[in-house]
Scaffold this motif. Structure first.
Motif, mmCIF file in Angstrom:
data_model
loop_
_atom_site.group_PDB
_atom_site.id
_atom_site.type_symbol
_atom_site.label_atom_id
_atom_site.label_comp_id
_atom_site.label_asym_id
_atom_site.label_seq_id
_atom_site.Cartn_x
_atom_site.Cartn_y
_atom_site.Cartn_z
ATOM 1 N N THR A 147 -0.550 8.406 -8.234
ATOM 2 C CA THR A 147 0.452 7.440 -8.696
ATOM 3 C C THR A 147 -0.138 6.560 -9.781
ATOM 4 N N ALA A 171 0.829 -1.207 0.000
ATOM 5 C CA ALA A 171 0.000 0.000 0.000
ATOM 6 C C ALA A 171 0.861 1.254 0.000
ATOM 7 N N GLU A 214 1.977 1.761 -3.603
ATOM 8 C CA GLU A 214 0.889 2.118 -4.512
ATOM 9 C C GLU A 214 0.398 3.545 -4.306
ATOM 10 N N LEU A 215 0.559 4.089 -3.100
ATOM 11 C CA LEU A 215 0.101 5.446 -2.814
ATOM 12 C C LEU A 215 1.201 6.483 -2.976
ATOM 13 N N GLU A 243 4.910 9.071 -9.979
ATOM 14 C CA GLU A 243 4.224 9.700 -8.855
ATOM 15 C C GLU A 243 4.210 11.210 -9.037
ATOM 16 N N ARG A 246 6.713 2.885 -12.027
ATOM 17 C CA ARG A 246 5.709 3.682 -11.327
ATOM 18 C C ARG A 246 6.063 5.152 -11.429
ATOM 19 N N THR A 283 -1.982 -0.010 -12.057
ATOM 20 C CA THR A 283 -2.456 0.282 -10.701
ATOM 21 C C THR A 283 -2.460 1.791 -10.516
ATOM 22 N N SER A 312 -4.362 9.828 -3.152
ATOM 23 C CA SER A 312 -4.500 10.073 -1.719
ATOM 24 C C SER A 312 -4.440 11.567 -1.442
ATOM 25 N N THR A 336 -7.178 3.149 -4.111
ATOM 26 C CA THR A 336 -6.303 2.398 -5.005
ATOM 27 C C THR A 336 -7.152 1.534 -5.920
ATOM 28 N N LYS A 377 -6.721 -1.385 -8.817
ATOM 29 C CA LYS A 377 -5.824 -2.319 -9.495
ATOM 30 C C LYS A 377 -6.558 -2.959 -10.661
ATOM 31 N N GLY A 389 -3.289 4.999 -7.922
ATOM 32 C CA GLY A 389 -3.478 5.380 -6.531
ATOM 33 C C GLY A 389 -3.679 6.878 -6.386
#
Length: 672
Positions: A625, A67, A70-71, A642, A640, A593, A597, A586, A588, A595
């Motif tokens: 993300t 987690a 992913e965030l 961000e 990934r 994926t 927040s 999140t 998926k 994310g």
């Protein structure tokens, strides 16, 4: 502002659940005809664990390593901000110091555990959580009061709250004895961070892991400086950091049962400390060097079905050098070096005499030494003995936990008189009730008495220290309700917790002005009352889509009751927002994926008087993300991206220490 923040967080969380109602229709009757055979395709069922532990007798929140990735959470301090009831002080930038206070008890009341061993700083009394890397973290959790695990060191029993950092342990694919993970991060403000991990299995009983990482950044991000009617665009200075982190572990599964873990850890950093931005002087010349290394050995064995034993030994070395340039110093430079040594032994035994009853006794012995180049340093040595007796009784719908911690501290100094010895007993208790069997609904109540001993800085810091200080005393009270269930096959879990709390702090240690200089003194009485709310849910949707959502909200009133005649009597404590919250979603899919927040904090005051001129505006910081993992020949490639502070919101966590605006980061890793 603060009302809009917490209302928006809760409304967003509720609205996000509404479109999912269609997936929670009642199940249709089975259409399979009796007496016929039907072939169904093979399926893989993956269980998901809620980040909210509803059956715990004390409030516990957690974030998994997955987690966290992913965030797009950047560091441990950023992760802790996602927990309800926390207050993280961040002095800006990648290299800025970061400390955490839970329910406004103060950072010195928050214990930090790294793979089950306490982390300490006897000089300052608070741990800089910004130095811990998230690359190797499998789980991050925060327990308020007393966690239900009885087999732990006495030092953790003695803390008002404990932040647990658990690292990854080696796992191997079938037929393999080694695994590698290579990672590279890059981003705004000159950020670059490579990481290498190697796991290896030696025979059937020994596993080893080796981690190494480097991080550097300029950190000189732009910000807007407002001085009355004049607004200018400036750039943060002296924010560069270079740091190294290395860690080696040996895991040994012992013949006849039991396991042992040997850990070696080293951290080095050189960082500029960005100073306060006041008027037209955003320049800082202060530099801090840090070295920290420790070796710890942890042994655990179930001796019999009724007896379990754990032993822990640790040596910790800490060194830092602080240098600042300026004409106000003799010779144009100020420099001080501090060296800490800690020797730590802990043993805990747990006994289960009958079904439902467990009793544990933990004993810790600690020796702390401080050497410093500061004037009039007495080179203190502190000897600490901690004894914790705990018990848990579980019978059907009722669980009762009780603890009693005995503390004895004595000090020796090479110059002057040492402070008085400390002898204290600190009780604690928690009750958890499950009214209906089969229904994951629990009511809980918690009481815990704790105190924090004056740090070496409080006692001996040049011209500021006071050897007559008394320990700071605190009492925690908590009443809460937790509930979890699944409403339909598509829902993996749905969990809610609500906790109301009250903290009473006496003899608070503060810097108090005297005739000629500031002096540490026991001058404070604080009452803290608050409400923590958390929500978490997850869905497994068609076409391989998984959705998880979490939210947290905190209302907190922390008031100063020290002096009825002062202007700040019953005023909110500095840097304490009345309203704060966060939310994370999140999604998926087989393709990627995603994310999202946000963290929202209401207005605060940076000094004791709650008047408009002392107010710090609230803020909402958003992170987005996007990532995917590709399976190639014999390896997995993860990518990934961000985007941090999506709305480019400028804000201060600490007054005059502006935080970065919008920034980006790219992460690539290969596992094979």
């Amino acid at each position: 502002m603060e009302n809009r923040i917490h209302i928006s967080v809760l409304l967003f969380a509720a609205s996000a659940l509404l479109p999912l109602a269609g997936w929670c229709r009642p199940e249709l009757p089975d259409s399979v005809t009796t007496g016929t055979e039907q072939r169904v395709d093979e399926v893989t069922v993956t269980a998901k664990r809620s980040p909210v532990r509803v059956s715990a007798g004390t409030p516990v929140q957690s974030l998994s390593g997955q987690a966290i990735a992913e965030l797009g959470i950047q560091n441990v301090a950023d992760a802790v901000r996602r927990f309800a009831g926390t207050n993280v002080r961040d002095y800006g930038g990648i290299g800025g110091l970061k400390t955490v206070s839970v329910r406004n008890m103060g950072a010195a009341h928050t214990g930090v555990s790294y793979d089950g061993a306490p982390v300490s700083n006897c000089q300052a009394g608070q741990v800089d959580i910004g130095r811990f890397s998230l690359d190797n973290v499998s789980m991050l959790s925060l327990a308020v009061g007393q966690e239900e695990n009885l087999l732990q060191p006495a030092r953790l029993y003695a803390s008002a709250a404990v932040l647990n950092i658990v690292t990854n342990t080696p796992t191997f694919d079938a037929g393999r004895s080694s695994a590698f993970d290579v990672q590279l991060k890059g981003g705004s403000f000159g950020y670059v961070s490579p990481m290498l991990r190697w796991w290896h299995r030696v025979g059937s009983r020994v596993r080893t892991s080796l981690d190494g990482s480097f991080m550097r950044a300029d950190g000189n991000y732009p910000f807007t400086l407002v001085n009355g009617k004049h607004v200018s665009r400036e750039r943060r200075s002296n924010s560069a950091i270079d740091s190294w982190h290395g860690e080696a572990n040996v895991y040994y599964d012992m013949p006849g049962g039991g396991d042992m873990q040997v850990k070696g850890y080293y951290y080095y950093s050189k960082r500029g400390l960005p100073g306060a931005v006041t008027l037209y002087n955003p320049i800082s010349t202060e530099t801090l060097w840090d070295r920290n290394g420790f070796v710890q050995v942890k042994y655990n064995k179930e001796l019999t079905p009724k007896w379990q034993f754990q032993a822990l030994g640790k040596y910790n070395y800490g060194w830092n050098r602080d240098r600042e340039l300026g004409n106000q110093f003799a010779g144009g430079v100020y420099q001080a070096e501090h060296t800490q040594h800690e020797y730590y032994l802990s043993a805990t035994a747990e006994y289960r005499p009958v079904a439902g009853l467990s009793v544990a006794l933990a004993q810790d012995w600690i020796v702390n030494k401080l050497n410093s180049t500061m004037g009039e340093c007495p080179f203190p040595t502190r000897y600490t003995s901690l004894t914790a007796l705990s018990a848990r009784w579980r019978r059907g719908w009722l669980t009762v936990n009780g603890t009693l911690v005995g503390t004895y501290i004595t000090e020796r100094v090479k110059a002057g008189n040492p402070p008085e010895d400390v002898k204290r007993l600190s009780p604690g208790a928690s009750v958890s009730v499950q009214p209906w069997k089969g229904e994951m609904l629990f009511f809980r109540g918690v009481y815990k008495s704790t105190f924090r001993t004056p740090t070496f800085n409080d006692l001996y810091y040049d011209r500021l220290g006071n050897r007559s200080l008394r320990p700071e005393r605190a009492n925690e009270y908590d009443l809460g309700v937790t509930w979890s269930r699944s409403f339909c096959p598509a829902m993996d879990y749905f969990s809610i917790t609500v906790d109301g709390y009250f903290n009473d702090v006496n003899d608070k240690i503060v810097a108090f002005p005297t005739t000629y200089a500031w002096k540490m003194a026991n001058f404070g009485k604080v009452h803290v009352k608050g409400l923590d709310f958390t929500l978490a849910t997850a869905f497994s949707l068609p076409r391989g889509i998984n959705l998880s959502l979490s939210a947290a909200y905190t209302w907190q009133k922390a008031i100063d009751l020290t002096d009825p005649d002062s202007k700040n009597y019953k005023a909110q404590l500095p840097y304490t927002p009345e309203h704060s919250g966060n939310m994370a979603v999140t999604v998926k899919t087989p393709w990627c994926t995603l994310g999202y927040s946000l963290v929202g904090v209401g207005k605060r005051y940076f000094i004791a008087q709650n008047i408009p001129v002392n107010e710090i505006d609230g803020y909402v910081e958003q992170t987005l993300t996007l990532g995917h993992e590709f399976r190639l020949r014999g390896c997995r490639l993860g990518l990934r991206g961000e985007l941090i502070n999506l709305a480019d919101k400028q804000y201060d966590v600490i007054k005059y220490y502006p935080m970065p605006g919008r920034s980006w980061r790219v992460v690539a890793n290969v596992k094979f």
